[in-house]
Design a protein around this motif. Structure first.
Motif, PDB file in Angstrom:
ATOM      1  N   ALA A  84       0.826  -1.204   0.000  1.00 25.39           N
ATOM      2  CA  ALA A  84       0.000   0.000   0.000  1.00 25.39           C
ATOM      3  C   ALA A  84       0.862   1.257   0.000  1.00 25.39           C
ATOM      4  O   ALA A  84       0.560   2.233  -0.707  1.00 25.39           O
ATOM      5  CB  ALA A  84      -0.925  -0.015   1.219  1.00 25.39           C
ATOM      6  N   PHE A  85       1.947   1.240   0.768  1.00 28.58           N
ATOM      7  CA  PHE A  85       2.807   2.421   0.837  1.00 28.58           C
ATOM      8  C   PHE A  85       3.573   2.643  -0.470  1.00 28.58           C
ATOM      9  O   PHE A  85       3.784   3.794  -0.875  1.00 28.58           O
ATOM     10  CB  PHE A  85       3.788   2.313   2.007  1.00 28.58           C
ATOM     11  N   VAL A  86       4.010   1.577  -1.110  1.00 30.38           N
ATOM     12  CA  VAL A  86       4.679   1.746  -2.406  1.00 30.38           C
ATOM     13  C   VAL A  86       3.718   2.374  -3.406  1.00 30.38           C
ATOM     14  O   VAL A  86       4.097   3.264  -4.181  1.00 30.38           O
ATOM     15  CB  VAL A  86       5.217   0.388  -2.925  1.00 30.38           C
ATOM     16  N   ALA A  87       2.436   1.939  -3.405  1.00 26.85           N
ATOM     17  CA  ALA A  87       1.437   2.545  -4.290  1.00 26.85           C
ATOM     18  C   ALA A  87       1.277   4.033  -3.983  1.00 26.85           C
ATOM     19  O   ALA A  87       1.218   4.867  -4.903  1.00 26.85           O
ATOM     20  CB  ALA A  87       0.093   1.822  -4.139  1.00 26.85           C
ATOM     21  N   TRP A  88       1.221   4.376  -2.703  1.00 30.93           N
ATOM     22  CA  TRP A  88       1.069   5.781  -2.300  1.00 30.93           C
ATOM     23  C   TRP A  88       2.296   6.603  -2.706  1.00 30.93           C
ATOM     24  O   TRP A  88       2.169   7.734  -3.200  1.00 30.93           O
ATOM     25  CB  TRP A  88       0.851   5.866  -0.793  1.00 30.93           C
ATOM     26  N   ILE A 109       3.693  -2.503 -10.370  1.00 30.48           N
ATOM     27  CA  ILE A 109       5.030  -2.194  -9.871  1.00 30.48           C
ATOM     28  C   ILE A 109       5.192  -2.563  -8.397  1.00 30.48           C
ATOM     29  O   ILE A 109       6.217  -3.139  -8.000  1.00 30.48           O
ATOM     30  CB  ILE A 109       5.346  -0.697 -10.076  1.00 30.48           C
ATOM     31  N   ALA A 110       4.202  -2.242  -7.567  1.00 31.13           N
ATOM     32  CA  ALA A 110       4.342  -2.460  -6.125  1.00 31.13           C
ATOM     33  C   ALA A 110       4.597  -3.926  -5.765  1.00 31.13           C
ATOM     34  O   ALA A 110       5.501  -4.213  -4.959  1.00 31.13           O
ATOM     35  CB  ALA A 110       3.112  -1.927  -5.387  1.00 31.13           C
ATOM     36  N   PRO A 111       3.852  -4.897  -6.320  1.00 24.50           N
ATOM     37  CA  PRO A 111       4.169  -6.295  -5.986  1.00 24.50           C
ATOM     38  C   PRO A 111       5.584  -6.701  -6.383  1.00 24.50           C
ATOM     39  O   PRO A 111       6.232  -7.489  -5.663  1.00 24.50           O
ATOM     40  CB  PRO A 111       3.122  -7.085  -6.782  1.00 24.50           C
ATOM     41  N   TYR A 148      -5.728   7.391  -0.324  1.00 24.06           N
ATOM     42  CA  TYR A 148      -5.341   6.976  -1.675  1.00 24.06           C
ATOM     43  C   TYR A 148      -6.618   6.910  -2.497  1.00 24.06           C
ATOM     44  O   TYR A 148      -7.560   6.200  -2.138  1.00 24.06           O
ATOM     45  CB  TYR A 148      -4.645   5.607  -1.642  1.00 24.06           C
ATOM     46  N   GLN A 149      -6.624   7.643  -3.599  1.00 17.87           N
ATOM     47  CA  GLN A 149      -7.859   7.818  -4.362  1.00 17.87           C
ATOM     48  C   GLN A 149      -8.199   6.592  -5.206  1.00 17.87           C
ATOM     49  O   GLN A 149      -7.331   5.943  -5.788  1.00 17.87           O
ATOM     50  CB  GLN A 149      -7.737   9.041  -5.270  1.00 17.87           C
ATOM     51  N   ILE A 150      -9.511   6.284  -5.256  1.00 23.01           N
ATOM     52  CA  ILE A 150     -10.009   5.231  -6.139  1.00 23.01           C
ATOM     53  C   ILE A 150      -9.805   5.671  -7.585  1.00 23.01           C
ATOM     54  O   ILE A 150     -10.051   6.831  -7.921  1.00 23.01           O
ATOM     55  CB  ILE A 150     -11.503   4.966  -5.867  1.00 23.01           C
ATOM     56  N   ALA A 189       1.735  -7.844  -1.195  1.00 19.77           N
ATOM     57  CA  ALA A 189       1.818  -6.467  -1.677  1.00 19.77           C
ATOM     58  C   ALA A 189       0.684  -6.139  -2.635  1.00 19.77           C
ATOM     59  O   ALA A 189       0.138  -5.024  -2.624  1.00 19.77           O
ATOM     60  CB  ALA A 189       3.168  -6.239  -2.356  1.00 19.77           C
ATOM     61  N   PHE A 190       0.294  -7.100  -3.469  1.00 15.64           N
ATOM     62  CA  PHE A 190      -0.827  -6.916  -4.385  1.00 15.64           C
ATOM     63  C   PHE A 190      -2.103  -6.628  -3.606  1.00 15.64           C
ATOM     64  O   PHE A 190      -2.873  -5.722  -3.942  1.00 15.64           O
ATOM     65  CB  PHE A 190      -0.984  -8.172  -5.239  1.00 15.64           C
ATOM     66  N   ALA A 191      -2.326  -7.390  -2.532  1.00 11.79           N
ATOM     67  CA  ALA A 191      -3.487  -7.136  -1.679  1.00 11.79           C
ATOM     68  C   ALA A 191      -3.403  -5.757  -1.045  1.00 11.79           C
ATOM     69  O   ALA A 191      -4.425  -5.068  -0.875  1.00 11.79           O
ATOM     70  CB  ALA A 191      -3.583  -8.218  -0.595  1.00 11.79           C
ATOM     71  N   GLY A 192      -2.200  -5.317  -0.696  1.00 10.70           N
ATOM     72  CA  GLY A 192      -2.029  -3.987  -0.119  1.00 10.70           C
ATOM     73  C   GLY A 192      -2.426  -2.880  -1.069  1.00 10.70           C
ATOM     74  O   GLY A 192      -3.055  -1.887  -0.680  1.00 10.70           O
TER      75      GLY A 192
END
Length: 295
Positions: free
Chosen positions: A55-59, A75-77, A129-131, A210-213
């Motif tokens: 989740a933090f990598v996405a943010w 990318i995040a996973p 984090y926006q949808i 990470a994907f779930a995050g």
């Protein structure tokens, strides 16, 4: 609209939807845990922290690189999976021949370190984090309103879980992975690099977390404690399904999410303990879990 025991259909189906969403996260996270334990015999307590890292990598990708949700979902996973590979190479491979307790203590310590670092850097209040715009509205089904993003989570979770199960159970690669846990010397005789395969397997399990995050980031605020709040429940799901059982993790994850949602409708006071009560009953009746096999 109809009512059941004084509960409106909107409330009932709304809680079932929430239960399905929670079940989707339980399924993906427990799938990664079961994969790592079943093939590596490591109880990975860092899984919740790796979910949080996704989740933090996405943010961070959105805030500092301008990369949105769809790019982060890819990318995040990979990024978090690579950190998992580093952890396996440096620490975990030294513990494979030791008791499970050593791996549990190491991964628990790593989880505390990671959570502490992110707490120090970002605090605990949570970051929005926006949808994605394509999934921001929903469908009016008459008896309830179904947000597109919630439907997307359920759909993609099912796809990922089924694809992973097929990979492990129905392909030659999966047969090599399963054989490597039983007789690594025999698998090496076929010219297969077993240590590399084990490392990549751990990285893949971490990437699932990470994907779930990333999926969770638009629904829950991105916070250092989001993983620690979830990981105990996910461990209960894995135990109920059967430690190391891929199918058990997927089926049990979705089923327990629905049961949890129904409990919130009919008996809210027990919603936080329902899964643990079920775990106690299952362990009394079948200690190996619903889909597990006795050692």
């Amino acid at each position: 609209m109809f009512t059941l025991l004084g509960i409106s259909s909107q409330a009932l189906f709304g809680q079932l939807l929430i239960g399905l969403i929670n079940g989707a996260f339980y399924a993906i996270l427990s799938l990664g845990l079961a994969l790592i334990f079943g093939l590596l015999n490591i109880i990975n307590f860092t899984h919740g922290a790796q979910y949080m890292m996704g989740a933090f990598v996405a943010w961070l990708l959105l805030s500092y690189a301008g990369l949105g949700y769809w790019a982060a979902l890819l990318i995040a996973p990979i990024v978090v999976g690579v950190t998992g590979i580093v952890v396996e190479r440096l620490f975990l491979r030294r513990l494979y021949q030791l008791d499970h307790l050593y791996g549990l203590l190491l991964t628990f310590g790593l989880a505390l370190i990671l959570e502490g670092v992110f707490r120090q850097m970002f605090g605990v209040s949570g970051l929005p984090y926006q949808i994605p715009a394509e999934l921001s509205d929903g469908y009016n089904l008459g008896f309830m309103f179904l947000p597109k993003y919630r439907a997307w989570i359920i759909l993609i979770s099912l796809v990922v879980c089924i694809a992973t199960w097929l990979l492990i159970e129905k392909t030659k690669l999966g047969s090599y992975l399963r054989a490597a846990t039983e007789n690594p010397a025999l698998v090496r005789a076929f010219g297969i690099n077993v240590p590399l395969m084990i490392t990549l397997t751990y990285g893949f399990g971490v990437a699932l977390a990470a994907f779930a995050g990333v999926l969770a980031a638009p629904i829950y605020q991105v916070s250092p404690i989001m993983g620690s709040n979830l990981i105990i429940v996910v461990f209960a799901v894995v135990v109920i399904g059967g430690m190391g059982s891929i199918l058990g993790s997927v089926v049990t994850g979705f089923a327990l999410g629905l049961i949890e949602g129904l409990t919130k409708v009919f008996y809210p006071e027990a919603s936080s303990t329902a899964i643990f009560i079920i775990m106690a009953i299952v362990l009394l009746i079948k200690p190996a879990g619903l889909f597990g096999r006795r050692a």
